[in-house]
Design a protein around this motif. Structure first.
Motif, PDB file in Angstrom:
ATOM      1  N   THR A  30       0.822  -1.200   0.000  1.00  0.00           N
ATOM      2  CA  THR A  30       0.000   0.000   0.000  1.00  0.00           C
ATOM      3  C   THR A  30       0.863   1.260   0.000  1.00  0.00           C
ATOM      4  O   THR A  30       0.598   2.204  -0.743  1.00  0.00           O
ATOM      5  N   VAL A  31       1.891   1.249   0.841  1.00  0.00           N
ATOM      6  CA  VAL A  31       2.717   2.452   0.962  1.00  0.00           C
ATOM      7  C   VAL A  31       3.460   2.729  -0.338  1.00  0.00           C
ATOM      8  O   VAL A  31       3.491   3.867  -0.826  1.00  0.00           O
ATOM      9  N   PHE A  90       1.133   3.960  -2.935  1.00  0.00           N
ATOM     10  CA  PHE A  90       0.831   5.379  -2.691  1.00  0.00           C
ATOM     11  C   PHE A  90       1.951   6.257  -3.241  1.00  0.00           C
ATOM     12  O   PHE A  90       1.701   7.280  -3.892  1.00  0.00           O
ATOM     13  N   PHE A 126      -4.857   6.485   0.028  1.00  0.00           N
ATOM     14  CA  PHE A 126      -4.173   6.186   1.276  1.00  0.00           C
ATOM     15  C   PHE A 126      -5.153   6.104   2.431  1.00  0.00           C
ATOM     16  O   PHE A 126      -5.076   5.210   3.272  1.00  0.00           O
ATOM     17  N   GLY A 137      -5.916   2.751   4.199  1.00  0.00           N
ATOM     18  CA  GLY A 137      -5.573   2.748   5.615  1.00  0.00           C
ATOM     19  C   GLY A 137      -6.710   2.188   6.459  1.00  0.00           C
ATOM     20  O   GLY A 137      -6.492   1.336   7.335  1.00  0.00           O
TER      21      GLY A 137
END
Lengths: 487, 581
Positions: free
Chosen positions: A142-143, A146, A165, A169
């Motif tokens: 995910t990071v 992003f 995000f 999250g």
């Protein structure tokens, strides 16, 4: 074993790309291509490692390096994970090749580093053997995704990235709650032990929360709203990898959680096979699948922007895969993995074909692209073929994907009755609906009258697209190569 | 190994990637290469038909493991006959293309797609199992859509291509369900297995009916039966050669062929004739609707398109009446005379540069060969003995007489319409006052040779056809009563056509204009009885609002998006608390 080696290679490649970017400032060629070539080499090496280690992975689940014996299994290497990792690496390689020509100047080291780490994280998610490993790599994915979405820091992509995000999250948070509940009831974080959580109410609740959390990334309606914005606002290399790999892996994460519940799905069945009729879990999944494919299709139907059409079409495909997952049978599992492959290579291809000249949202309006494929015949051929392939027409691989999805539904229908017959009808009718917008793409982009400046991309520019299309064609004409020997 | 059965479809398909290569060498060679490839396929199929002794299935390799699909060919009386016929007509059309498409741009695309089209249809005919059949079935649909839209700079052509694809795909999805259901139940879709004693007939009557109906809906889409016929009249936006292929050899015959293949299933005794009644009903309805609309069309290709719908309806009627042989015979005879009609029409269109019947007339003198071709075709279509169209029509009539008076009456009505619209087209185009200045030039030899060959086939093919294994067991000599009925109808309505469309044409026109009922009727027929409008209303009334509603979900507001996530979580918690989950 390949999961660890591949990840090491990819993470190291990412670091090295940054170093080359910082150190190789003197020569313009190194500045432009150095980092990309390093990452390209890392991805290619990973593919070789994966391929050479494949036969050892085929025997079923292999447990590696138990951290704390009864609780954890770091990685699982079976045919499903190996093939999905292969899918991701192939798409990754094509995207790297595309990026090398896409970025014309300047240092792009951070981009390639992020891409390489993203690929490594995805391989981690794909091959994770327990919920904790899954969660850790999931966060890594995910990071980095992003980072890629906001790469270049255009205002729109920043907004889309923020949306992504925040939603991802919340999804992660829900997933973490779910993992905790499953662990609490099953006494293990192993994926193969998930079935044990079904025995209690709290465990079931945990499983559902976990599925919702992971469903954000897979863009299950109504958790999908980040996806069209991200697909339309980020840079094309980033969307290519996200649409081809990340969304597919989101579905694969659902696959991993549900796989232990499938009789004969690689681990002991947890649902009594003698029970007739869909379970409540199946019913909920089927309902979500139906809504997802319908909303995706209907939203795409009247869209005028190519990027948005493609993003809604991805949501539809998630719906098909979710339908196959809801069957909880082995055919459904194969259908999902095979669709991730077929859809991934085509969808990332579509974004690559848009090209830098038309990268902005305004320029990717169908009307602005009118006739692009008439001026450049190779591009026109690619657009037409990819659109046909996405409609599920033979001789492309998507055709067999759809056959498999419908097959899994009809097999489930014989076990559990009308619900799945209905879902099968919904799937085939939705496929007809999708012709509406894909034919519109062909009508405008390929058949429309050329206008404005000609798209001057050459064979070398379009090589990644052509290769991916070739893979789709090969899958369609020789489906046994993948389904017989690999899956 | 039965080499011809593989080569007949493999050669055209393998030729496809070479068309662009050959076109690099020489533009002239490209067309001849396509002729050679389809000719080689035809030679293989004709060899197979000539040497056919006994049927058999042959598998080559495991193709799609999940449903254990083997790449296999089925050699039997049906596939041998149909493959020979399909490849023969296709070959003639490809030869005709040499002249017709001579100065058109985009020939590489044209010949690649034509070879793919022909190869897929041949592959479909020779398929030994349903999955392989469906693969080629879809491929045929893709090729026809792309060929209909061949002249991409015409918006109408692009629209027609898309329409053909969507409408036939609608039928296909129903076929797909049936095919995969059979695969899931029996673990195989091989025709030998599913049509044999341990196959579909072991299922319950309700399931068999549902399966048969699903397949028939697929056939309705492909073979343009009411109400899934709307794509065919628009499909004439493509080149005339493509229309000839679609109407005579490749596309529309696929649906009929499916029903012929599945004939043992649709006539199973436990169905008690329920399925055949449905097929008969749809067939007769299409025969009448197609015939009526052909009366009012003023584009020569549109007339032929509606006539195809009508003739296809007769094939389904034959199958519904319980005669496989008459259905197959009608398919072949329709293929021959319709190919001839389209090639002759193409010659007229090339000569005059228009498709409007009202701007034609008196062409018999200047386009002699074309005239003979069209004349023979129309006579065969209206069932004049002993042309090829006569035998199948009379056999169908004989079966209908056996079934009952209403069936006979409807069939005779369809025959009457056939005579009317055939003679109307013939007389308006080739007789009467010439509308063109001077005398338009006759077409080049590449276009005339196929026409001549087809004329000979329509005149004499019945001699060969009736000795074919599939057809030879049926008695094709008509009884006195059916012969009298059909000839009477033919003579009467040909006479009406002569009176109304040649001798007193102006009076006919003014008569229709002055009568409100006739004018409304003509308008209704002219727009195809409003099927298109109904579909358009369905789209704008149902799909468009739903689509607009769906896109309202995409607000772009973060608060809204997060709210949705919370809503889902809350809903699942609620379901859980209520004990549903």
């Amino acid at each position: 074993m390949w999961p660890t080696t591949v990840m090491e290679v990819l993470f190291a490649g990412g670091m090295l790309a940054l170093l080359v970017d910082i150190g190789g400032g003197a020569s313009p060629a190194v500045r432009r291509y150095g980092a990309g070539l390093v990452v390209c080499l890392a991805a290619a090496t990973s593919l070789v490692v994966l391929a050479s280690d494949w036969s050892r992975s085929l025997g079923g689940a292999v447990t590696l390096q138990p951290v704390e014996e009864p609780f954890a299994t770091l990685y699982v290497a079976d045919r499903f994970t190996a093939f999905t990792a292969f899918t991701v690496l192939v798409i990754g390689l094509a995207v790297i090749g595309y990026s090398l020509r896409y970025f014309e100047s300047g240092r792009q080291g951070p981009f390639y580093a992020l891409l390489s780490i993203l690929l490594g994280s995805i391989v981690g998610v794909v091959s994770a053997g327990d919920l904790l490993a899954l969660f850790l790599f999931w966060e890594g994915m995910t990071v980095t995704a992003f980072g890629l979405v906001t790469y270049g820091r255009a205002a729109l992509s920043m907004e889309a990235g923020l949306k992504y995000f925040l939603m991802a999250g919340v999804g992660s948070l829900l997933a973490l709650y779910g993992i905790a509940a499953v662990y609490f009831t099953a006494g293990s974080i192993r994926l193969s032990a998930i079935g044990a959580a079904l025995g209690t109410n709290f465990g079931e609740l945990g499983l559902i929360v976990l599925l919702v959390g992971l469903g954000v990334e897979a863009a299950v309606v109504p958790l999908h709203t980040w996806l069209p914005d991200v697909y339309s606002a980020s840079s094309l290399p980033a969307v290519s990898i996200i649409s081809g790999a990340v969304t597919g892996v989101g579905v694969f994460a659902l696959f991993k959680v549900l796989q232990p519940l499938v009789p004969g799905g690689g681990v002991a069945p947890m649902i009594p096979p003698d029970q007739f009729g869909p379970t409540n879990l199946q019913a909920v999944l089927a309902a979500l699948a139906l809504v997802t494919m319908l909303v995706g299709n209907l939203s795409a139907l009247l869209q005028g922007n190519l990027r948005r059409i493609l993003s809604f079409s991805s949501i539809t495909q998630t719906g098909y895969m979710l339908a196959a997952l809801a069957t909880l049978n082995v055919v459904g599992l194969v259908a999902v993995v095979f669709t991730i492959w077929n859809h991934g290579i085509l969808k990332s291809n579509f974004f690559m074909m848009i090209g830098r000249k038309n990268a902005s949202i305004e320029a990717s309006q169908l009307e602005s692209l009118r006739g692009a494929g008439r001026g450049n015949r190779l591009l026109g051929f690619l657009y037409a073929s990819c659109s046909l392939a996405m409609m599920g027409a033979p001789p492309f691989g998507m055709f067999w994907s759809e056959v498999l999805v419908v097959e899994s539904l009809l097999v489930a229908g014989q076990m559990s009755g009308a619900l799945f017959y209905f879902l099968a009808a919904a799937v085939v009718l939705n496929i007809v609906l999708s012709i509406g917008y894909y034919f519109r793409i062909v009508n405008t982009v390929v058949f429309g009258d050329a206008q404005g400046e000609r798209d001057a991309r050459t064979v070398r520019d379009l090589l990644p697209s052509a290769s991916l299309l070739g893979l789709s064609l090969a899958t369609g004409v020789f489906p046994f190569l993948i389904l017989g020997t690999v899956l | 190994m039965i080499y011809w059965a593989w080569l007949s479809w493999a050669i055209p398909l393998l030729g496809v990637p070479f068309v662009p290569v050959v076109s690099r060498i020489s533009g002239r060679l490209r067309g001849w290469f396509a002729v050679a490839a389809s000719g080689a396929g035809m030679a293989a199929a004709l060899y197979g038909a000539a040497t056919f002794a006994r049927g058999g299935t042959e598998g080559l390799t495991l193709w799609f493991p999940s449903l254990s699909v083997t790449l296999q060919v089925e050699v039997d009386q049906l596939s041998v006959l149909v493959s020979a016929f399909v490849s023969f007509v296709s070959f003639l059309v490809v030869v005709y293309s040499l002249g017709y498409m001579k100065d058109e741009p985009g020939q590489t695309r044209y010949y690649s797609l034509i070879l793919l089209f022909v190869g897929s249809m041949m592959g479909l005919v020779m398929s030994g199992n349903l999955i392989q059949f469906y693969f080629f079935w879809e491929l045929v649909g893709v090729c026809s859509a792309l060929l209909i839209a061949f002249w991409t700079d015409r918006p109408a052509a692009r629209k027609a291509g898309m329409k053909a694809f969507v409408v036939t795909r609608l039928g296909d999805s129903s076929l797909l369900i049936a095919v995969i259901f059979i695969a899931a139940v029996f673990g195989t879709t091989s025709f030998d297995a599913i049509l044999g004693p341990g196959g579909i007939q072991t299922l319950g009557a309700g399931t068999i009916f549902a399966l048969g109906l699903l397949m028939f809906i697929g056939a309705m889409g492909k073979s343009a039966q009411v109400p899934l016929h709307v794509w065919l009249p628009d499909a004439m936006e493509g080149p005339t050669t493509v229309s000839a292929l679609i109407h005579a050899a490749t596309m529309v015959n696929a649906g009929v062929y499916l029903m012929l293949r599945m004939y043992p299933v649709i006539t199973l005794p436990q169905l008690a004739g329920s399925l055949t009644t449905v097929i008969l009903g749809v067939g007769l309805l299409s025969a009448l609707v197609g015939g009526a609309c052909a009366m009012a069309a003023d584009d020569i290709k549109r007339v032929l398109a509606y006539s195809t719908i009508s003739q296809l309806g007769l094939m389904f009627a034959a199958i519904g009446l319980g005669s496989l042989a008459a259905g197959a015979y009608q398919m072949i005879s329709q293929g021959l005379f319709k190919a001839l009609a389209f090639l002759a029409a193409g010659s007229v269109i090339t000569a005059l540069g228009t498709r409007e019947i009202d701007r034609m007339g008196g062409l018999a003198r200047s386009l002699k060969y074309t005239y003979v071709g069209f004349l023979v075709s129309m006579l065969a279509m209206s069932g004049l003995p002993p042309l090829v169209g006569f035998w199948s029509k009379d056999a169908i009539l004989a079966f209908a007489s056996g079934a009952g008076a209403p069936q006979t009456a409807l069939l005779l009505a369809a025959f009457a319409l056939t005579a009317l619209y055939s003679f109307r087209a013939l007389l308006r185009v080739f007789h009467g006052k010439p509308s063109a200045e001077g005398s338009p030039p006759e077409s080049p030899p590449a276009m005339l040779v196929p026409i001549v060959v087809l004329v000979l086939s329509v005149l004499a093919a019945w001699v060969i056809l009736q000795s074919q294994p599939l057809l030879s067991s049926t008695d094709w000599i008509p009884g006195a009563q059916t012969l009298a009925e059909s000839l009477l109808v033919l003579a009467a309505f040909a006479g009406v056509a002569y009176y109304a469309f040649l001798q007193n044409y102006q009076r006919t026109v003014s008569g229709i204009r002055s009568s409100g009922v006739l004018r409304t009727g003509q308008g209704l027929l002219h727009e195809g009885l409003g099927f298109d409008r109904a579909y358009a209303a369905l789209y704008s009334g149902l799909l468009k609002p739903m689509s607009a509603a769906a896109s309202r979900l995409q607000t772009g507001l973060i608060e809204f998006n997060m709210g949705l996530v919370l809503l889902v979580s809350a809903a699942l918690f609620a379901l859980f608390a209520l004990g549903v989950l």
